[in-house]
Design a protein around this motif. Sequence first.
Motif, mmCIF file in Angstrom:
data_model
loop_
_atom_site.group_PDB
_atom_site.id
_atom_site.type_symbol
_atom_site.label_atom_id
_atom_site.label_comp_id
_atom_site.label_asym_id
_atom_site.label_seq_id
_atom_site.Cartn_x
_atom_site.Cartn_y
_atom_site.Cartn_z
ATOM 1 N N SER A 60 11.840 -3.461 27.072
ATOM 2 C CA SER A 60 11.012 -2.954 25.933
ATOM 3 C C SER A 60 12.070 -2.478 25.131
ATOM 4 N N THR A 61 11.875 -2.674 23.877
ATOM 5 C CA THR A 61 12.906 -2.215 22.628
ATOM 6 C C THR A 61 12.296 -1.333 21.712
ATOM 7 N N THR A 75 9.689 -11.389 15.451
ATOM 8 C CA THR A 75 9.424 -11.057 16.737
ATOM 9 C C THR A 75 9.317 -12.113 17.430
ATOM 10 N N CYS A 78 8.580 -13.534 24.853
ATOM 11 C CA CYS A 78 9.510 -13.789 26.285
ATOM 12 C C CYS A 78 9.347 -14.776 27.071
ATOM 13 N N GLY A 82 7.742 -9.655 30.511
ATOM 14 C CA GLY A 82 8.078 -8.734 29.702
ATOM 15 C C GLY A 82 7.495 -8.796 28.348
ATOM 16 N N PRO A 83 7.692 -8.010 27.310
ATOM 17 C CA PRO A 83 7.050 -7.763 26.058
ATOM 18 C C PRO A 83 7.534 -8.722 25.092
ATOM 19 N N ILE A 85 9.766 -9.381 21.647
ATOM 20 C CA ILE A 85 11.043 -8.473 21.084
ATOM 21 C C ILE A 85 11.167 -8.877 19.665
#
Length: 205
Positions: A60-61, A75, A78, A82-83, A85
């Motif tokens: 997560s960022t 954006t 992945c 994970g989400p 990015i």
Amino acid sequence: MNHKLGSRTTLCLIAGLVALTGVVACGPEQAGSKQESGGSQPKASSNAVAGADQLAACPSTPSKPPVSNALPDVTLRCLGDGPDIRLADLRGPLVVNVWAQWCGPCRDEAPYLAELAKTGKVQMLGIDYADPRPELAVKFATDEGLAYPHLVDADKTIQRALKVAGPPLTAFVDKDGAVVYVHHGVLTSQQQLDQLVRDKLGVTL
């Protein structure tokens, strides 16, 4: 006549039952297909491809303010768990490698990137670029031991910002989030990659 009429009536009833049975059978099957389709769309598209859950998870960022010369403000999803990015949120020292499973030179330089990742001295991120075969992309990353997160850019959204003529391409991002150098083309040795990390990011390996 009565016998013929009876036979005809019986045939009509059978035909009607067959048609009705067909309708009833399609209902649950279609519903099952929809559920299966929905179930194969995980929150971050992580398990849509067999083996994707074996890749390094994307972190997560937190959202960051814009900086000059940053990675493009796009954006990407992945390739593993994970989400999604947002590239503009990333900070270094970070090495971003743009690759594709169909790219021969990408395979040639993969061992150098895998070795750099093992040092733990810099963050690493891969971007699977213009790749029509995600299942082969997953296999590529797994087989080559690229044990760091990977994103997917099937639509070439980073092309203009990073001047991507085609993979491979390697970008070096400093601690403030600025892209300080972009290496176009294949990395030819471990020494070359390590030297770029030292010179561009100030990281001693």
